[in-house]
Design a protein around this motif. Structure first.
Motif, PDB file in Angstrom:
ATOM      1  N   SER A  52      -8.790  -3.786  -2.534  1.00 11.57           N
ATOM      2  CA  SER A  52      -9.010  -3.288  -1.179  1.00 11.57           C
ATOM      3  C   SER A  52      -9.585  -1.872  -1.229  1.00 11.57           C
ATOM      4  O   SER A  52      -9.288  -1.097  -2.140  1.00 11.57           O
TER       5      SER A  52
ATOM      6  N   SER B 119      -2.879  -3.073   2.402  1.00 17.04           N
ATOM      7  CA  SER B 119      -3.830  -1.996   2.132  1.00 17.04           C
ATOM      8  C   SER B 119      -3.723  -1.460   0.707  1.00 17.04           C
ATOM      9  O   SER B 119      -4.565  -0.687   0.272  1.00 17.04           O
TER      10      SER B 119
ATOM     11  N   GLN C 278     -12.007  -2.109  10.260  1.00 19.24           N
ATOM     12  CA  GLN C 278     -10.644  -1.581  10.386  1.00 19.24           C
ATOM     13  C   GLN C 278     -10.132  -1.640  11.817  1.00 19.24           C
ATOM     14  O   GLN C 278      -8.947  -1.679  12.058  1.00 19.24           O
TER      15      GLN C 278
END
Lengths: 69, 261
Positions: A65, A60, B46
């Motif tokens: 990203s 992440s 996600q």
């Protein structure tokens, strides 16, 4: 200010800085990142500022990203 | 009796308020999702993510010094910079954290602000924990004192270090004092390099004021093996060498600590 560098002054103080206005440093999950605001209003990571090498393995925080809250 | 009623009332009120706030938030969020489809797509993406297993804390931290070393003046944003306001607190945090036992400094810099570079060099040199630097690509100008500030320094064979005199950019006042000020600034760099590496003053000044090496400047571009030969850098090597040296220094420090106890 005295710059000690082999670069010329033009290399450092060259272009229009307006193009970089959408960039800022921010704190994401306790880590400092340099991020860029995208057209959709989200932020994309450009650079992670951390001394912990394990942080760089976290997917992440990889450059490119999108920051999720 | 009166008190009991009052408490129930308060609880009810709080619960009610809670529900109202939560309800409001939920509708607000739904509206946002509908108006901003990309945010919705991101949330769907996600959902499939699993949590990354937490790696054990590293006992060695890394300090990358890349691009220009930025100090008192913010440089235009097209420059890649390493800012001293970011690095100096990180160095303090490294010194303070008992889990961190060593530091690797990675250098790929074209130099930059003299005082910021010297500040970083002094901070690294005064760390109580073992430090090792690796010069990758380039460690030019103010990168030289930063490279030698660690306990042990490495340079990869292809990396170069440009050693040249300090010049003025911007307003120049044409008085002898300007030259003296610059000369003193240069002496600060030279003295730091002298006291933290094996190079002698004469050799360093010879490299700094050499003619004919750089196309439009005075100075020398020292490549990997030459830097070690001159005594500027301690050894040639990359990640493997630096890590084993750092582990060796950490062991030495532990043993010294045991003996003291």
């Amino acid at each position: 200010m005295i710059l000690y560098t082999p670069l010329s002054e033009v290399d450092i103080f060259g272009t229009d800085p307006e193009a970089f206005n959408n960039r800022q440093f921010m704190n994401v999950h306790g880590r400092l990142v340099h991020a860029e605001r995208t057209a959709e209003g989200t932020y994309r990571i450009l650079q992670l500022m951390s001394t912990d090498p394990q942080d760089y393995l976290d997917a992440s925080f990889t450059p490119g990203s999108v920051i999720s809250n | 009796m009166y008190v009991r009623q009052l408490t129930i009332l308060v609880i009810c009120f709080q619960e009610g308020a809670c529900n109202i706030v939560m309800g409001k938030d939920k509708t607000k969020q739904d509206n946002q999702d509908q108006t901003n489809p990309s945010a919705l797509v991101q949330k769907i993406q996600q959902l499939g993510q699993s949590t990354v297993p937490q790696a054990p804390d590293s006992n060695i931290h890394v300090l990358p010094i890349i691009g220009q070393v930025e100090g008192h003046v913010q440089l235009p944003p097209q420059n890649k910079t390493t800012k001293y306001e970011h690095l100096i607190p990180q160095i303090v945090a490294i010194e303070q954290n008992p889990k961190i036992e060593g530091l690797i400094v990675l250098l790929n810099t074209v130099g930059g602000d003299v005082e910021a570079g010297l500040a970083l060099s002094e901070m690294i040199a005064s760390l109580s924990k073992p430090t090792v630097s690796i010069v990758l690509g380039g460690g030019h100008s103010i990168g030289v004192p930063i490279a030698v500030s660690t306990d042990y320094s490495y340079i990869v064979p292809t990396a170069t270090m440009t050693i040249h005199p300090i010049r003025l950019t911007g307003l120049v006042i044409g008085v002898p004092q300007t030259f003296e000020y610059l000369d003193k600034m240069q002496d600060r760099v030279i003295n730091f390099v002298m006291s933290h590496s094996k190079i002698d003053e004469e050799t360093f000044k010879d490299l700094m004021f050499a003619k004919g090496n750089l196309t439009r400047d005075i100075g020398t571009n020292v490549v990997g093996a030459d830097a070690v030969e001159h005594g500027l850098i301690d050894g040639i090597g990359g990640v493997n060498e630096a890590m084993s040296k750092l582990n060796e220094l950490i062991e030495q420090k532990k043993q010294a600590g045991d003996m003291l106890q």
